[in-house]
Design a protein around this motif. Structure first.
Motif, PDB file in Angstrom:
ATOM      1  N   ILE A   1     -11.849  35.644 -11.583  1.00  0.00           N
ATOM      2  CA  ILE A   1     -11.466  35.578  -9.935  1.00  0.00           C
ATOM      3  C   ILE A   1     -11.231  33.892  -9.554  1.00  0.00           C
ATOM      4  CG2 ILE A   1     -11.735  36.116  -7.570  1.00  0.00           C
ATOM      5  CD1 ILE A   1     -13.025  38.889  -8.745  1.00  0.00           C
ATOM      6  N   ASN A   2     -12.259  33.321 -10.052  1.00  0.00           N
ATOM      7  CA  ASN A   2     -12.169  31.901  -9.700  1.00  0.00           C
ATOM      8  C   ASN A   2     -11.211  31.136 -10.460  1.00  0.00           C
ATOM      9  OD1 ASN A   2     -13.643  29.587  -8.543  1.00  0.00           O
ATOM     10  ND2 ASN A   2     -14.292  29.240 -10.641  1.00  0.00           N
ATOM     11  N   PHE A   3     -10.916  31.696 -11.838  1.00  0.00           N
ATOM     12  CA  PHE A   3     -10.031  30.971 -12.651  1.00  0.00           C
ATOM     13  C   PHE A   3      -8.546  31.258 -12.300  1.00  0.00           C
ATOM     14  CE2 PHE A   3      -7.862  31.042 -16.867  1.00  0.00           C
ATOM     15  CZ  PHE A   3      -7.914  29.668 -17.308  1.00  0.00           C
ATOM     16  N   ASP A   4      -8.326  32.582 -12.069  1.00  0.00           N
ATOM     17  CA  ASP A   4      -6.682  32.928 -11.505  1.00  0.00           C
ATOM     18  C   ASP A   4      -7.097  33.690  -9.971  1.00  0.00           C
ATOM     19  OD1 ASP A   4      -4.409  33.669 -11.383  1.00  0.00           O
ATOM     20  OD2 ASP A   4      -4.660  35.526 -12.379  1.00  0.00           O
ATOM     21  N   LYS A   5      -6.907  32.872  -9.150  1.00  0.00           N
ATOM     22  CA  LYS A   5      -7.065  33.133  -7.752  1.00  0.00           C
ATOM     23  C   LYS A   5      -6.217  34.152  -7.141  1.00  0.00           C
ATOM     24  CE  LYS A   5      -9.546  29.152  -6.490  1.00  0.00           C
ATOM     25  NZ  LYS A   5     -10.566  29.335  -7.424  1.00  0.00           N
ATOM     26  N   ASP A   6      -5.258  34.518  -7.914  1.00  0.00           N
ATOM     27  CA  ASP A   6      -4.257  35.513  -7.626  1.00  0.00           C
ATOM     28  C   ASP A   6      -4.351  36.893  -7.555  1.00  0.00           C
ATOM     29  OD1 ASP A   6      -2.621  33.130  -6.834  1.00  0.00           O
ATOM     30  OD2 ASP A   6      -1.505  33.611  -8.886  1.00  0.00           O
ATOM     31  N   LYS A   7      -5.571  37.046  -8.133  1.00  0.00           N
ATOM     32  CA  LYS A   7      -5.786  38.692  -8.461  1.00  0.00           C
ATOM     33  C   LYS A   7      -7.400  39.100  -8.486  1.00  0.00           C
ATOM     34  CE  LYS A   7      -2.881  41.060 -11.467  1.00  0.00           C
ATOM     35  NZ  LYS A   7      -2.300  41.281 -12.717  1.00  0.00           N
ATOM     36  N   GLU A   8      -7.545  40.350  -8.362  1.00  0.00           N
ATOM     37  CA  GLU A   8      -9.063  40.809  -8.528  1.00  0.00           C
ATOM     38  C   GLU A   8      -9.125  41.338  -9.712  1.00  0.00           C
ATOM     39  OE1 GLU A   8     -11.614  40.935  -6.197  1.00  0.00           O
ATOM     40  OE2 GLU A   8     -10.696  39.379  -4.862  1.00  0.00           O
ATOM     41  N   TYR A   9     -10.328  41.396 -10.461  1.00  0.00           N
ATOM     42  CA  TYR A   9     -10.289  42.147 -11.657  1.00  0.00           C
ATOM     43  C   TYR A   9     -11.517  42.977 -11.825  1.00  0.00           C
ATOM     44  CZ  TYR A   9      -7.263  38.288 -12.988  1.00  0.00           C
ATOM     45  OH  TYR A   9      -6.125  37.873 -13.091  1.00  0.00           O
ATOM     46  N   ASN A  10     -11.345  44.140 -12.348  1.00  0.00           N
ATOM     47  CA  ASN A  10     -12.276  45.058 -12.517  1.00  0.00           C
ATOM     48  C   ASN A  10     -12.421  45.607 -13.946  1.00  0.00           C
ATOM     49  OD1 ASN A  10     -13.953  47.291 -12.472  1.00  0.00           O
ATOM     50  ND2 ASN A  10     -13.535  48.127 -10.699  1.00  0.00           N
ATOM     51  N   ILE A  11     -13.006  44.840 -14.781  1.00  0.00           N
ATOM     52  CA  ILE A  11     -12.920  44.802 -16.128  1.00  0.00           C
ATOM     53  C   ILE A  11     -13.357  46.303 -16.714  1.00  0.00           C
ATOM     54  CG2 ILE A  11     -14.043  43.934 -18.385  1.00  0.00           C
ATOM     55  CD1 ILE A  11     -13.825  41.160 -17.081  1.00  0.00           C
TER      56      ILE A  11
END
Length: 148
Positions: free
Chosen positions: A36-46
């Motif tokens: 999320i910090n690296f790619d601020k465009d999305k939220e991730y739920n691995i």
């Protein structure tokens, strides 16, 4: 959630295949925060991701910017092979091809250092000479083993 920030790398020199085989275990919640910090465009739920087709290129980019291998003082090309979920851990698989012999091995692992000041990245290395370990931290993000 957990109270400590650690990742564990298993690095094995396969002399027959002439490559370094690497797996890194990272807590999923820590990796999600980093992505999320690296790619601020999305939220991730691995944990709920079933198909890593879209996520793997981002994980690859993140890992390759932060993980380096040097054999005999030369930076080696790293191949990111993919990842999978095992419980609360993300397993990332990396390979360094064309490694016949090593006089020295330097590992630089900055994974999650931008997120947690107490992050520790352990590296367990198996070669013909035996097993050794490195403890990498924000203060010491790389270390070297010499093989004689």
């Amino acid at each position: 959630m957990h109270d400590f920030h650690v990742s564990v790398i298993d690095l094995e020199h396969d002399t027959k295949a002439q490559r370094l085989e690497i797996s890194q275990r990272i807590f999923i919640d820590d990796m999600e925060k980093a992505l999320i910090n690296f790619d601020k465009d999305k939220e991730y739920n691995i944990i709920t991701t079933e198909d890593f087709t879209e996520l793997n290129p981002l994980i690859e980019k993140y890992m390759l910017e932060r993980f380096k291998i040097y054999v005999d003082d030369k930076e080696e090309e790293i191949s990111y092979l993919g990842s999978k979920v095992e419980g609360d851990v993300l397993m990332c698989f990396i390979e360094v091809p064309k490694i016949k012999k090593m006089k020295s091995l330097r590992v630089e692992n900055l994974v999650l250092f931008e997120m947690f000041s107490d992050q520790i990245n352990l590296v367990h290395i198996t070669t013909e000479a035996g097993k050794k370990s490195l403890k990498l931290s924000v203060r010491q993000p790389s270390d070297q083993l010499d093989f004689k």
